[in-house]
Scaffold this active site. Structure first.
Site, mmCIF file in Angstrom:
data_model
loop_
_atom_site.group_PDB
_atom_site.id
_atom_site.type_symbol
_atom_site.label_atom_id
_atom_site.label_comp_id
_atom_site.label_asym_id
_atom_site.label_seq_id
_atom_site.Cartn_x
_atom_site.Cartn_y
_atom_site.Cartn_z
ATOM 1 N N HIS A 56 -28.625 20.763 0.396
ATOM 2 C CA HIS A 56 -29.282 19.436 0.711
ATOM 3 C C HIS A 56 -28.587 18.785 -0.216
ATOM 4 O O HIS A 56 -27.757 18.804 -1.325
ATOM 5 C CB HIS A 56 -30.878 20.155 0.717
ATOM 6 N N GLU A 84 -29.650 18.044 -3.289
ATOM 7 C CA GLU A 84 -30.373 17.459 -4.961
ATOM 8 C C GLU A 84 -29.674 19.107 -5.094
ATOM 9 O O GLU A 84 -29.393 19.035 -6.453
ATOM 10 C CB GLU A 84 -31.984 18.149 -4.654
ATOM 11 N N ALA A 108 -22.230 -4.476 27.919
ATOM 12 C CA ALA A 108 -21.153 -5.584 27.442
ATOM 13 C C ALA A 108 -21.036 -6.936 28.417
ATOM 14 O O ALA A 108 -21.228 -6.574 29.870
ATOM 15 C CB ALA A 108 -19.496 -5.162 27.176
ATOM 16 N N ASP A 147 -18.142 4.074 37.433
ATOM 17 C CA ASP A 147 -17.500 4.041 36.723
ATOM 18 C C ASP A 147 -17.039 4.674 36.433
ATOM 19 O O ASP A 147 -15.720 5.682 35.638
ATOM 20 C CB ASP A 147 -18.159 3.189 35.048
ATOM 21 N N LEU A 185 -18.188 9.047 28.916
ATOM 22 C CA LEU A 185 -19.202 9.504 27.877
ATOM 23 C C LEU A 185 -19.003 9.806 26.850
ATOM 24 O O LEU A 185 -20.229 10.598 26.120
ATOM 25 C CB LEU A 185 -20.764 9.711 28.297
ATOM 26 N N ARG A 235 -14.263 9.615 22.343
ATOM 27 C CA ARG A 235 -12.296 10.067 21.883
ATOM 28 C C ARG A 235 -11.873 8.812 21.162
ATOM 29 O O ARG A 235 -10.416 9.842 20.810
ATOM 30 C CB ARG A 235 -11.839 10.750 23.323
ATOM 31 N N GLU A 295 -26.380 3.100 27.253
ATOM 32 C CA GLU A 295 -25.413 2.381 27.679
ATOM 33 C C GLU A 295 -25.455 1.861 29.669
ATOM 34 O O GLU A 295 -24.950 0.760 29.985
ATOM 35 C CB GLU A 295 -23.897 2.932 27.743
ATOM 36 N N LEU A 327 -31.223 -0.379 31.749
ATOM 37 C CA LEU A 327 -31.733 -1.199 30.787
ATOM 38 C C LEU A 327 -33.082 -1.930 30.725
ATOM 39 O O LEU A 327 -33.642 -2.481 29.899
ATOM 40 C CB LEU A 327 -30.401 -2.200 30.450
#
Length: 349
Positions: free
Chosen positions: A52, A54, A160, A206, A210, A213, A288, A294
């Site tokens: 952590h 600390e 988009a 599409d 997902l 890359r 997405e 959406l």
């Protein structure tokens, strides 16, 4: 002008941000050790399961300054833990080094901590100052706080659109809207979230991977909503050997790296997905698409951020209309070549 406490907590926040994408489901945390207004140690939580903030902070103190540790003030962006998890309690570490004053940005909402670390320090005679840049510290770990306080993932909507408000063609042809640099930015966003979600039509039209890359770091867990289980198994999502969770209305099973999570079609779908994601310890989801999915998140008020990319030079005569964002406030805007990128936050009711 920041006072000294705010100055050092601000530095803790800067350090904590270096752990973005590497520490989830743990929170990002930074720590600074200060002796007579001089920083003698710094650290942050670098990797899930690792030391952590600390620990890294105290370990960074040079040998010549070791004797100053117990006379110093420890600044931490988030309350130190008081329980054994993957590492020992940081509150015990503080007591072990006889640090007499600790300044905390905000409390940890996790049920195993939430005030227990501060209480342990107080009971041992340590002076604890709380809520320094508290809102900023909470914003740093907005996913973590949403997950533990609202029992659901932090939801980011992304799409988009063309200059005249379409996100796709009516035909089966895929419409490429954003530029390559913007696509790289989207893949960076993916690397920062625990999971990514798309609906049936987006997967069918599409055939996406997902993954991120185009950017370094881990890819998010892929989530797919396919209530009737009508998607062909030839899609990339089912054949690339990467984990996939399919929310559906027919079966609950595991088939290799593909998990099927059964929903009740008679009940509201999104709350069921949120409940399962919470059980799976998924702290954030990047949604997405497509437009219907959406819009469902928007209409149900089940979102926290929206990121909209607009190609200012592309127009089409007809297509699939972009979702209609409601109860939103713009918080950031910038340009990437021909694309405008706008961040929105949901207005809290």
């Amino acid at each position: 002008m920041l006072d000294l406490h705010e100055k050092y907590i601000s530095r803790c926040i800067e350090l904590a941000q270096k752990g973005a994408g590497a520490v989830a489901p743990n929170p990002m945390v930074g720590a600074v050790l200060v002796h007579e207004n001089k920083i003698i140690g710094e650290g942050y939580h670098q990797q899930y399961g690792g030391a952590h903030a600390e620990v890294n902070c105290i370990n960074s103190v040079g040998e010549k300054d070791h004797s100053l540790i117990q006379e110093s003030t420890l600044y931490i962006s988030l309350e130190p833990c008081a329980h054994f998890g993957k590492t020992p309690p940081c509150s015990d570490l503080i007591l072990h080094h006889h640090i007499k004053k600790v300044v905390v940005g905000c409390r940890d909402p996790f049920i195993s901590v939430n005030g227990k670390g501060i209480e342990k320090l107080n009971n041992a005679g340590v002076t604890v100052v709380e809520n320094i840049l508290g809102n900023e510290c909470m914003a740093l770990n907005k996913r973590f706080f949403t997950f533990h306080l609202q029992q659901r993932p932090y939801i980011i909507l992304k799409w988009a659109q063309t200059a005249n408000g379409f996100i796709g063609n009516k035909s089966t042809d895929r419409l490429h809207i954003s530029s390559h640099p913007t696509n790289c930015l989207v893949h960076q966003w993916r690397s920062e979230e625990a999971a990514i979600l798309v609906g049936t039509n987006t997967a069918l039209k599409d055939n996406p991977q997902l993954t991120n890359r185009l950017y370094k770091g881990n890819s998010p867990l892929r989530l797919l909503l396919d209530l009737p289980l009508r998607l062909p198994k030839e899609l990339v999502l089912f054949n690339d050997g990467l984990p996939l969770v399919v929310f559906n209305g027919k079966k609950e099973t595991e088939e290799g790296v593909v998990q099927y999570k059964k929903l009740s079609p008679e009940k509201p779908i999104l709350p069921q997905i949120m409940a399962i994601a919470y059980q799976m310890n998924i702290q954030s989801i990047l949604v997405e698409g497509g437009a219907k999915l959406l819009q469902s998140f928007i209409d149900e008020g089940l979102w926290d951020e929206a990121r909209i990319i607009t190609n200012n030079q592309l127009k089409i005569e007809a297509g699939i209309s972009a979702p209609l964002l409601k109860n939103a406030v713009e918080v950031e805007r910038f340009e990437v070549l021909k694309d405008s990128v706008i961040y929105y936050h949901k207005i809290k009711s």
